[in-house]
Design an enzyme around this catalytic site. Sequence first.
Site, PDB file in Angstrom:
ATOM      1  N   GLY A   1      -4.650  13.587  -0.018  1.00 41.97           N
ATOM      2  CA  GLY A   1      -3.911  12.623  -0.158  1.00 41.97           C
ATOM      3  C   GLY A   1      -3.484  12.343  -1.567  1.00 41.97           C
ATOM      4  O   GLY A   1      -4.166  12.464  -2.595  1.00 41.97           O
TER       5      GLY A   1
ATOM      6  N   GLY B   1      -1.990   9.524  -2.745  1.00 45.41           N
ATOM      7  CA  GLY B   1      -1.510   8.288  -2.566  1.00 45.41           C
ATOM      8  C   GLY B   1      -2.256   7.535  -3.728  1.00 45.41           C
ATOM      9  O   GLY B   1      -2.698   8.210  -4.759  1.00 45.41           O
TER      10      GLY B   1
ATOM     11  N   GLU C   1       6.719 -10.637   3.861  1.00 44.92           N
ATOM     12  CA  GLU C   1       7.773 -10.140   2.915  1.00 44.92           C
ATOM     13  C   GLU C   1       8.911  -9.531   3.648  1.00 44.92           C
ATOM     14  O   GLU C   1       9.905  -9.807   3.088  1.00 44.92           O
ATOM     15  CB  GLU C   1       6.988  -8.965   1.980  1.00 44.92           C
ATOM     16  CG  GLU C   1       5.873  -9.887   0.919  1.00 44.92           C
ATOM     17  CD  GLU C   1       5.236  -8.850   0.298  1.00 44.92           C
ATOM     18  OE1 GLU C   1       4.300  -9.424  -0.676  1.00 44.92           O
ATOM     19  OE2 GLU C   1       5.314  -7.554   0.469  1.00 44.92           O
TER      20      GLU C   1
ATOM     21  N   ASP D   1      -7.734   3.537   1.759  1.00 42.64           N
ATOM     22  CA  ASP D   1      -7.665   2.657   3.035  1.00 42.64           C
ATOM     23  C   ASP D   1      -8.486   3.332   4.011  1.00 42.64           C
ATOM     24  O   ASP D   1      -8.908   2.994   5.001  1.00 42.64           O
ATOM     25  CB  ASP D   1      -6.258   2.940   3.452  1.00 42.64           C
ATOM     26  CG  ASP D   1      -5.457   1.793   2.985  1.00 42.64           C
ATOM     27  OD1 ASP D   1      -5.871   1.087   1.873  1.00 42.64           O
ATOM     28  OD2 ASP D   1      -4.153   1.533   3.123  1.00 42.64           O
TER      29      ASP D   1
ATOM     30  N   ALA E   1      -4.172  -2.243  -3.033  1.00 36.13           N
ATOM     31  CA  ALA E   1      -4.318  -1.125  -4.195  1.00 36.13           C
ATOM     32  C   ALA E   1      -5.152  -1.327  -5.222  1.00 36.13           C
ATOM     33  O   ALA E   1      -5.671  -0.254  -5.671  1.00 36.13           O
ATOM     34  CB  ALA E   1      -2.706  -1.128  -4.655  1.00 36.13           C
TER      35      ALA E   1
END
Length: 425
Positions: free
Chosen positions: A14, A16, A173, A311, A328
């Site tokens: 990953g 991320g 949002e 996550d 995050a």
Amino acid sequence: MTEKAAKPRIVILGGGIAGIRAARKLANEAVDVLIIDHNNYQVFQPLLYQVATSMLSADEVIYPIRSFFRSASNVNFLLAEIEGIDAAAQTVRTDQGDIGYDHLIIALGSTPNFFGSKSIEENSLPLKTLVDSIEIRSHVLKVFEEASRETDAAKRKALLTFVFVGAGPIGVEGSGGLSELIYDVFQKEYHTIDFSEVEIHLIGADPGVLMMMPEKLRDETVRVLEKKKVAVQCSMMVTDYDGETLRYKPFSAPKDAPLQEIKTRTVVWAAGVRPVDCLDGLDVQKDRGRRIIVDDTMHAIGFENVYAAGDCSSFTPPEDERPLPTLAPVALAEGDVAAANILHKLKGEPLEHLDYKSKGVMAIIGNSEAVMSAGPLVGRGFLAWSAWLWIHLLTKAGFHANVSVTFKWFFNYLFGTRLGRMITR
């Protein structure tokens, strides 16, 4: 002459937030690092909704993975689909072949959770990836084009009705951003549409919006959304969406209670996430959400050389009843600890333990409107909005993209400018 001993091989699954953080910690150390991901870029997920609502372009919310490591020759990247993990054989299965490792960091993030509903999965629009955000942007633009020439009132009404499912940050949002796109931009440009026909709904399963916020900030969020003509409904269970009709009911309703219906061609699904499918066959302890349970050193329980961060991991501090949230800052802290402990283990040093302290939470609702909570510090309106912008600029990679993002935010603040209104096919 004796051969030089091979460096320990660390594979990171990953690219991320957690994966890149771990790799940067390991850069230029006496280890070989391989990052594996099916994308060649890291996406800055907090800004995806701004791509979906035509404020930013796709290249402004990503950063090439290889660019992080120009000065770190020990870090390499493999573009591949991860198919599974054989922890006993210390092997990762990919569509490019099997990859062996000495230490493994699993940082594969998450994927949308449709809670077993095939109809919702097939017909709704998730907002989780860069591709998702581009598809939503194109879809919104296309339904307005279609509505501008539609003569059937019922069909036009369905085209002009938009539903966000999930009352967390993405739903709040996204619905606020869409409202500004519609009423600040489209209303000036689509001269044949009666904008009194437009409806935007935000439907959530929780008792309120942004449940991680104090109550007064949740109330402020609803007030701002309603001012932006977003209808908010909470404590609702969505049962079905066939592409034309969304069906739902209150959790408190009897089982035989009739379902409420909304005719719509647009449902954005932001109601939860789950780990990616390639982790299903991994024989490790998992929580009820299928996330990998880790201890405070980020080790997967029962494994000495397998770590999980971000996550896809689940760590519950001793003083808490629930795992750390999928945010995050948590992913950054976990990636740091996982990488640091690999280095400590290789050097025979004591391991570090995760001691995460929340830095607060925030959400943007629209232009000059946001809410933030950081311990005793509570903010809303322009101050919170400004803090949101600067904090995200400081944590986002890519100097040149950040310059263009800053200018776009500035012009959107002054003039409501949305330059990313491009339909892609």
